[in-house]
Design a protein around this motif. Structure first.
Motif, PDB file in Angstrom:
ATOM      1  N   ALA A 562      45.064 -11.083 -21.106  1.00 32.80           N
ATOM      2  CA  ALA A 562      45.140 -10.151 -19.983  1.00 32.80           C
ATOM      3  C   ALA A 562      45.900  -8.898 -20.375  1.00 32.80           C
ATOM      4  O   ALA A 562      45.564  -7.795 -19.934  1.00 32.80           O
ATOM      5  CB  ALA A 562      45.817 -10.815 -18.796  1.00 32.80           C
ATOM      6  N   CYS A 563      46.935  -9.061 -21.182  1.00 32.53           N
ATOM      7  CA  CYS A 563      47.684  -7.887 -21.631  1.00 32.53           C
ATOM      8  C   CYS A 563      46.789  -6.951 -22.416  1.00 32.53           C
ATOM      9  O   CYS A 563      46.785  -5.733 -22.210  1.00 32.53           O
ATOM     10  CB  CYS A 563      48.853  -8.317 -22.524  1.00 32.53           C
ATOM     11  SG  CYS A 563      50.149  -9.154 -21.637  1.00 32.53           S
ATOM     12  N   MET A 566      44.354  -5.228 -20.131  1.00 37.16           N
ATOM     13  CA  MET A 566      45.011  -4.241 -19.283  1.00 37.16           C
ATOM     14  C   MET A 566      45.285  -2.954 -20.047  1.00 37.16           C
ATOM     15  O   MET A 566      45.053  -1.851 -19.540  1.00 37.16           O
ATOM     16  CB  MET A 566      46.315  -4.842 -18.780  1.00 37.16           C
ATOM     17  CG  MET A 566      47.102  -3.944 -17.900  1.00 37.16           C
ATOM     18  SD  MET A 566      48.633  -4.717 -17.437  1.00 37.16           S
ATOM     19  CE  MET A 566      49.408  -4.972 -19.012  1.00 37.16           C
ATOM     20  N   ASP A 591      46.328 -16.600 -10.227  1.00 34.88           N
ATOM     21  CA  ASP A 591      47.110 -16.137 -11.362  1.00 34.88           C
ATOM     22  C   ASP A 591      47.302 -17.285 -12.327  1.00 34.88           C
ATOM     23  O   ASP A 591      46.737 -18.349 -12.166  1.00 34.88           O
ATOM     24  CB  ASP A 591      48.460 -15.588 -10.892  1.00 34.88           C
ATOM     25  CG  ASP A 591      49.242 -16.620 -10.119  1.00 34.88           C
ATOM     26  OD1 ASP A 591      50.168 -16.215  -9.390  1.00 34.88           O
ATOM     27  OD2 ASP A 591      48.941 -17.816 -10.211  1.00 34.88           O
ATOM     28  N   SER A 592      48.104 -17.015 -13.308  1.00 34.70           N
ATOM     29  CA  SER A 592      48.224 -18.007 -14.369  1.00 34.70           C
ATOM     30  C   SER A 592      49.147 -19.150 -14.031  1.00 34.70           C
ATOM     31  O   SER A 592      49.332 -20.052 -14.827  1.00 34.70           O
ATOM     32  CB  SER A 592      48.750 -17.329 -15.621  1.00 34.70           C
ATOM     33  OG  SER A 592      48.058 -16.147 -15.848  1.00 34.70           O
ATOM     34  N   LEU A 634      45.876 -19.561 -20.773  1.00 28.56           N
ATOM     35  CA  LEU A 634      46.786 -19.121 -19.811  1.00 28.56           C
ATOM     36  C   LEU A 634      46.502 -17.912 -19.015  1.00 28.56           C
ATOM     37  O   LEU A 634      46.941 -17.812 -17.923  1.00 28.56           O
ATOM     38  CB  LEU A 634      48.104 -18.918 -20.434  1.00 28.56           C
ATOM     39  CG  LEU A 634      48.557 -20.241 -20.796  1.00 28.56           C
ATOM     40  CD1 LEU A 634      49.960 -20.094 -21.071  1.00 28.56           C
ATOM     41  CD2 LEU A 634      48.415 -21.128 -19.614  1.00 28.56           C
ATOM     42  N   ASP A 635      45.836 -16.965 -19.547  1.00 29.49           N
ATOM     43  CA  ASP A 635      45.763 -15.722 -18.785  1.00 29.49           C
ATOM     44  C   ASP A 635      44.476 -15.575 -18.042  1.00 29.49           C
ATOM     45  O   ASP A 635      43.421 -15.722 -18.606  1.00 29.49           O
ATOM     46  CB  ASP A 635      45.859 -14.532 -19.738  1.00 29.49           C
ATOM     47  CG  ASP A 635      47.245 -13.998 -19.713  1.00 29.49           C
ATOM     48  OD1 ASP A 635      47.670 -13.467 -20.728  1.00 29.49           O
ATOM     49  OD2 ASP A 635      47.886 -14.125 -18.671  1.00 29.49           O
ATOM     50  N   TYR A 637      42.507 -12.753 -15.702  1.00 35.43           N
ATOM     51  CA  TYR A 637      42.612 -11.427 -15.135  1.00 35.43           C
ATOM     52  C   TYR A 637      41.293 -11.119 -14.483  1.00 35.43           C
ATOM     53  O   TYR A 637      40.281 -11.700 -14.821  1.00 35.43           O
ATOM     54  CB  TYR A 637      42.929 -10.396 -16.216  1.00 35.43           C
ATOM     55  CG  TYR A 637      41.728 -10.017 -17.035  1.00 35.43           C
ATOM     56  CD1 TYR A 637      41.257 -10.861 -18.015  1.00 35.43           C
ATOM     57  CD2 TYR A 637      41.064  -8.830 -16.824  1.00 35.43           C
ATOM     58  CE1 TYR A 637      40.156 -10.524 -18.766  1.00 35.43           C
ATOM     59  CE2 TYR A 637      39.961  -8.495 -17.572  1.00 35.43           C
ATOM     60  CZ  TYR A 637      39.522  -9.337 -18.553  1.00 35.43           C
ATOM     61  OH  TYR A 637      38.442  -9.015 -19.293  1.00 35.43           O
ATOM     62  N   TRP A 638      41.289 -10.226 -13.540  1.00 33.57           N
ATOM     63  CA  TRP A 638      40.025  -9.901 -12.946  1.00 33.57           C
ATOM     64  C   TRP A 638      39.792  -8.410 -13.085  1.00 33.57           C
ATOM     65  O   TRP A 638      40.417  -7.777 -13.911  1.00 33.57           O
ATOM     66  CB  TRP A 638      39.976 -10.372 -11.508  1.00 33.57           C
ATOM     67  CG  TRP A 638      41.196 -10.079 -10.751  1.00 33.57           C
ATOM     68  CD1 TRP A 638      41.401  -9.097  -9.862  1.00 33.57           C
ATOM     69  CD2 TRP A 638      42.432 -10.783 -10.814  1.00 33.57           C
ATOM     70  NE1 TRP A 638      42.667  -9.150  -9.368  1.00 33.57           N
ATOM     71  CE2 TRP A 638      43.316 -10.182  -9.929  1.00 33.57           C
ATOM     72  CE3 TRP A 638      42.871 -11.910 -11.550  1.00 33.57           C
ATOM     73  CZ2 TRP A 638      44.608 -10.636  -9.731  1.00 33.57           C
ATOM     74  CZ3 TRP A 638      44.171 -12.358 -11.358  1.00 33.57           C
ATOM     75  CH2 TRP A 638      45.017 -11.718 -10.448  1.00 33.57           C
ATOM     76  N   LEU A 640      40.010  -4.952 -13.400  1.00 34.91           N
ATOM     77  CA  LEU A 640      41.189  -4.097 -13.324  1.00 34.91           C
ATOM     78  C   LEU A 640      40.875  -2.793 -12.639  1.00 34.91           C
ATOM     79  O   LEU A 640      39.816  -2.231 -12.900  1.00 34.91           O
ATOM     80  CB  LEU A 640      41.701  -3.805 -14.730  1.00 34.91           C
ATOM     81  CG  LEU A 640      42.274  -5.041 -15.422  1.00 34.91           C
ATOM     82  CD1 LEU A 640      42.570  -4.729 -16.857  1.00 34.91           C
ATOM     83  CD2 LEU A 640      43.541  -5.456 -14.700  1.00 34.91           C
TER      84      LEU A 640
END
Lengths: 640, 342
Positions: A562-563, A566, A591-592, A634-635, A637-638, A640
């Motif tokens: 996700a980082c 992003m 979320d995670s 773990l991550d 994200y949707w 952005l």
């Protein structure tokens, strides 16, 4: 899904009851409209009628009655049943009522896949087995591109019904296994989302007197209360065949499979039976996954566990709902027990150990290893006396699955594969001999691997290389098999591009990918995830792999993804996610934190290769200091 | 060009000197004005002073303090002085020495004040902690900063109970050290990897970080990975608070800061030499190097991502930082030129 389905199965028959009361067997062919239309006006009456109908069914049905409410149309009308039984070909052994039960259960529910097996088993032994087992309803996977129960049901249905989604069950119709197979073939290769069952698949039922129905309903409720079992995929071929396969054996270890959506139904059925029909029309929420801060559940799971795990002393409070165990205690313990674990096949055991040690990691690799281990296990399997192959084999598979889950929590791809396998087992026609059935299953697994994984990867690669142009600088995070294949293929095609591999702790999987890519001659840059802002200036495209894609498009992947996404968004760099369709899932997650996998905290305190960084040695047990190692998957994200 | 604080302090000292000079001339001008029409001995020197004062006032924008302190009349008296009177010559010969001694003494004491400020900025900042950290909050920090450490400990002293996530801050892993120190002081700390920042930030109330330098536009230069944290914070609407002493405030505007204000460290911190050589083994025969490893030290965070600066002179918003520059720096010092030796 399952509770909903269960409730439906409870209610719908009642509803459908109205429509089914048309006596002639032809009715069964008449298709959905009748039952559906007639059912709606009188749900309340329908419920009782259904129950009564069940009770009033003839002996074959009365055998069924204890098993479950949701007996659908198949079971209900006595004369029809008798006529059906006489008409039925061999595949309808006495166990067929079970099939019917399960069929009825699934009918009317969105249950496209599996899991909705009613543990309705008239046999006492079954009840004993299933006593006390908690059933967890799991949401059905969104897109195992394997056709779900819906297809099965349609297969069951009269041939006139299009395969797309009619799920009305016609009692009489028994489709040959071949039919189902063709349906499967059609959708096998495609990237497909879960077929959606129509909300009302209403089996036809005969009318019975109210009292009879009520009595039947009561009996069913009692039976249901006693029996809880794990659902499996509903077989579509014949009601009989389906029933036998679907009669779920006891679940050896619930929590693990529960956690992985492999479970189901009985509790929900029970609930369903008590609810008024209107409520049953509503979608029930899927049973929540196993939460590890629920003490009673955890205790139960521990009792059945094969792998002994000691809980981590320093638990992060935010993640109490996830298992936090001391790592390093499992492997030697398991190794010592290698020769004592009878229930677990050695190949499965080996795969489990490989999971623990991290030798096999990555969604595809784990799934393939598991399926191949199951192939071996099936090859060596022999049905014990007085047990049916389908039920016993499913029980064995369940035990293997729970073992693997204890080694390392199942990934979503593995969950989908397991569901597929169980469905196949459930759909085995009873005419097959044991060796034939085993060969059948093995070829099914082989086909799953080659179609859903290998062929899918090829399609992905073929499509994705068109997105790579000369002069591109491609960034990827961690090590994804799909992305690796894309890069290698593009390189073979002669495209000129550079690769930037961004790696993150603690697994540092990017280094493995780096080796492989440099070995093949690609020009690579390697950076830590912290440097992604620095490096993103020169990047033209970002390719990411995924462990799963959830129902709203959320990508579930390794921590750090996700980082990267992003930062790419910030720099207006296009992000492409590559994921095979069999990994899709219909779960929802914000979320995670809600669902994750926690790894070994020591992996954080120790920095490999940097002996100077030893601040945290021995600190894992200090009362104020906790190390949180969020690792795989773990991550999410949707958009952005 | 990595240690901006050095340049900052040099400029600060220069500014102190100029300020002292300025205030001296102002005093002298005041004195002159009072004795206008009297002694003309001072005139010659006054002329110099006047000219320098005039020059200063015309060249550099006076700081707020100077504006406030300066009386309106002094400006008008600059050019009205006339030069005469030799009786002042004698006094001139004595006073310059005394005056310059006096001047130097003042400068030295001002520099000592500056040193003291730098040394104690943590404490001043830490006093502000109570305003910003409250009970049951969850705070995220990145890497290790002494200012942040004192900030958090001060809040702990005031019996505010809060949880803390520390992102380790690869490749230096200073986060580990910070976590250990804070845990020793009784704070509930959890160490997470940098990649998990996005995962955890949804549960975090505030991000508090220390930085390497603050630029004139309000942007910050911080440890590598800080931009990622700032972006995640903005996405989740979590306040991103920077605690810094004013000595880190740099009067320069960042231009391509990722490259110009960055420092590349040894790649072995990211990819060990063994691993690197293993990879390179594969490419025997192909010739051109195919493997680059980047290890930047710093990250630039644009001012839009910063919510608040907490400095030893109080809290400010990034849009205000440029005004502080005028207080601490003189404009002619911004570009320190080397005079050619002639």
């Amino acid at each position: 899904m399952d509770p909903r389905r269960a409730s439906r199965t409870v209610s719908d028959p009642k509803i459908r009851q109205v429509g089914f009361f048309a006596p002639p067997p032809d009715r069964s062919f008449s298709g959905p409209p009748d039952p559906i239309s007639t059912s709606t006006p009188n749900p309340a009456a329908a419920t009782t009628t259904a129950a009564a109908a069940n009770t009033s069914s003839p002996p074959p049905i009365s055998d069924l009655s204890p098993s479950g409410n949701s007996l659908s149309p198949v079971m209900i009308p006595p004369p029809r049943h008798s006529s059906d039984t006489t008409h039925r070909p061999v595949p309808f052994p006495p166990v067929s009522p079970l099939r019917r039960d399960t069929l009825s259960l699934t009918v009317g529910s969105y249950n496209n896949n599996n899991n909705n097996i009613i543990s309705s088993s008239p046999t006492a032994s079954f009840y004993d087995e299933s006593k006390g087992i908690t059933v967890k309803v799991s949401p059905t996977p969104a897109a195992s591109s394997f056709p779900g129960g819906g297809f099965d049901l349609t297969a069951v249905k009269a041939s006139s019904v299009p395969a797309s989604g009619l799920t009305t069950v016609s009692v009489v119709k028994t489709l040959p296994p071949g039919f189902t197979e063709t349906i499967v073939e059609k959708v096998g290769g495609s990237v497909e989302m879960q077929n959606d069952l129509p909300a009302n698949s209403k089996p036809l039922k005969e009318r019975t007197s109210k009292a009879e129905r009520r009595a039947l309903q009561e009996a069913q409720r009692a039976a249901k209360a006693a029996a809880k079992a794990e659902g499996s995929k509903l077989s579509a071929t014949t009601s009989g065949a389906v029933a036998s396969a679907n009669a779920k054996p006891t679940k050896a270890t619930k929590p693990s499979s529960q956690k992985n959506d492999s479970a189901t139904v009985a509790s929900s059925e029970k609930k369903g039976g008590d609810r008024p029909p209107e409520k049953d029309r509503k979608k029930d929420a899927p049973h929540p996954r196993m939460q590890y801060d629920d003490k009673s559940r955890v205790e139960k799971a521990k009792r059945r566990a094969v792998v002994k795990q000691t809980e981590a002393r320093n638990r992060v409070e935010l993640f109490r709902h996830l298992p936090q165990y001391e790592h390093g205690t499992q492997l030697p313990d398991l190794e010592s027990k290698f020769f004592q674990l009878d229930p677990v096949h050695p190949v499965v055991y080996k795969v489990g150990l490989q999971y623990i040690s991290g030798d096999i990691s990555g969604g595809n690799a784990r799934c393939i290893a598991m399926l191949q281990a199951f192939q071996e296990a099936i090859k060596d399997y022999s049905t014990p006396d007085e047990k049916t192959l389908t039920r016993d084999l499913t029980a064995k598979i369940n035990s293997y699955v729970s073992f693997l889950n204890e080694c390392r929590p199942l990934s979503i791809s593995m969950g989908n594969a397991i569901r597929f396998l169980k469905n196949r087992i459930a759909k085995l026609p009873l005419t097959l001999s044991e060796s034939e059935a085993k060969a059948f299953l093995q070829s099914d697994i082989e086909q799953f691997i080659s179609e859903k994984i290998i062929l899918a990867d090829k399609v992905i690669v073929k499509h994705a290389v068109t997105k790579i142009r000369d002069g591109d600088v491609l960034l990827t995070h961690g090590s994804s098999s799909a992305v690796e294949m894309i890069l290698l293929h593009a390189h073979e095609l002669g495209k000129q591009f550079r690769v930037v591999i961004v790696d993150s702790r603690p697994k540092l999987e990017g280094q493995l990918l780096l080796r492989r890519l440099v070995g093949k001659g690609l020009s690579c840059t390697y950076a830590n995830i912290n440097a992604v802002s620095y490096i993103m200036h020169e990047v033209t495209r970002v390719f990411l792999g995924a462990s799963s894609v959830l129902s709203n498009g959320t990508v579930y992947s390794r921590v750090g993804t996700a980082c990267v996404a992003m930062v790419a968004h910030e720099f207006r760099v296009p992000v492409l996610v590559c994921c095979e369709a069999y990994k899709f899932h219909e779960r929802v997650q914000l979320d995670s934190i809600c669902s994750n996998e926690l790894g070994d905290p020591d992996a954080i305190s120790k920095v490999p290769g940097r002996e100077d960084i030893n601040y945290l040695d021995g600190c894992t047990n200090s009362e104020n200091l906790q190390l949180l190692n969020l690792i795989s998957y773990l991550d999410c994200y949707w958009q952005l | 060009m990595s240690e901006l604080a050095v340049g900052n302090i040099v400029r600060r000292v220069l500014h102190i000197i100029r300020e002292e000079d300025h205030s001296n001339t102002r005093d002298a001008v005041e004195g002159f004005r009072l004795s206008v029409g009297g002694d003309n001995d001072y005139i010659v020197e006054q002329d110099h002073l006047n000219l320098s004062v005039a020059a200063q006032s015309s060249l550099c924008r006076p700081s707020l303090h100077a504006l406030l302190e300066r009386s309106p009349d002094s400006a008008t008296t600059y050019f009205t002085a006339t030069t005469e009177d030799d009786s002042e010559e004698k006094r001139k010969s004595l006073d310059p020495n005394a005056r310059s001694l006096e001047f130097r003494r003042k400068v030295i004491s001002a520099v000592n004040d500056l040193i003291e400020d730098i040394n104690t900025c943590h404490l001043v900042i830490a006093e502000l902690a109570v305003e910003h950290i409250h009970h049951n909050e969850v705070i995220l920090t990145f890497g290790r900063s002494r200012t942040v450490k004192e900030f958090l400990c001060a809040a702990k002293e005031k019996k505010r109970s809060f949880g803390l996530f520390v992102a380790e801050g690869a490749p230096k892993y200073q986060g580990h050290l910070l976590a250990k120190e804070l845990a020793a002081r009784g704070l509930q700390t959890t160490v997470i990897t940098d990649s998990a920042v996005f995962a955890m930030i949804s549960r975090v109330n505030m991000v508090i970080v220390g930085v390497h330098a603050v630029m004139a536009n309000g942007g910050v230069i911080g440890p590598v990975g800080l931009n990622m944290v700032a972006l995640a914070a903005r996405k989740h609407a979590v306040p991103f608070v920077v605690v810094t002493g004013t000595h880190k405030l740099c009067p320069l505007y960042p231009n391509n800061p990722e490259v110009s204000l960055n420092e590349m460290r040894s790649p072995s911190e990211v990819l060990s030499f063994e691993e690197f050589s293993d990879c390179m083994d594969y490419r025997i025969g192909t010739g051109a190097p195919q493997l680059h490893v980047g290890n930047p030290s710093f990250d630039y965070v644009p001012p839009e991502l910063v919510s608040l600066f907490i400095t030893d002179i109080g809290g400010y918003y990034p849009s205000y930082m440029y005004r502080l520059i005028a207080d601490y720096y003189s404009s002619d010092d911004l570009v320190i030129q080397q005079k050619p030796a002639s």
